[in-house]
Design a protein around this motif. Sequence first.
Motif: not given
Length: 296
Positions: A2-4, A8-10, A236-237
Amino acid sequence: MSSKMQGYLFVLISMCIWGGFTIFSRLSAKWHIAAWDLTALRFALAFCILMPILIYKKDMAFLWKKESVILALIGGVAYCVTSYTAFTYAPAAHAAIFLNGCIPLCTALAAYFLFRQPFDRHTWLSLIIMMVSIAIMSYLLSQQSAHPFGLGDGLFFLSAIWWGVFTVLLRQSSLTAWQAMCSVAIWSALIYIPIYLLFLPKHLDQAAWSHIVIQSLFHGVLVVIVATLTYVEAIKRLGAFKTGSIVTLAPFIAAIIAVPLLHEPLSLAIVCGLIGIGIGALQPWRWFLYNKKTYS
């Protein structure tokens, strides 16, 4: 994913790199790589990677904007020279306080003095907590030593000023994240490298080649390119507040890791400074407000 979760990964990638910046910058002093040399390695490699991409894309018009040069001078050359030099004289824990911890303070002050942006109540509370923390830490350090602060601490704070001014100017600029990153990397190289080659002392012959390669890759690729892009994608996310709050934890974690890794002491005064500056920078009370608005 998911975008969320991507966000968190970024932000995790950004946090690891920014935390590693403190550790690797301190290691450079132990590896006999001078601040002048490390700055040159950082900008030279980034230039060699980014310039061919811009030439291939035929996208270089933004480099001729005045703001591109100004951002490079402040957030590139000035920040790197002062911060890398500071690590020669002060431990990693001091960087978490006087550099990363003071960046929110210096950013708020820069916004006020440059563009008359007023402080909101959260900023005022943060500033008060930070100043009280530094006062308490200063008192405890003065009890332990006749010279509680050194040149490194002053350079860290100067670096925080540079980054605060850079951040405010970047917000007011018309450059995208990609353009700002390329501008800082390329113009810093064009300005700094000739000065370094002609006038500044060089000590790379005293360092191991493996150490030079490691520092070049980390600072020239991970810090300059990867961390900037992942940070922007995280914003952005997840939004600016949540992303900034999580990433701010990185230097404080690095200060703790530096104790066993670099064998640097962590006194009661420094612990008090880390806790106080961390609270002021993270503004944990805003998390409750943020979550309340999210679920209401």
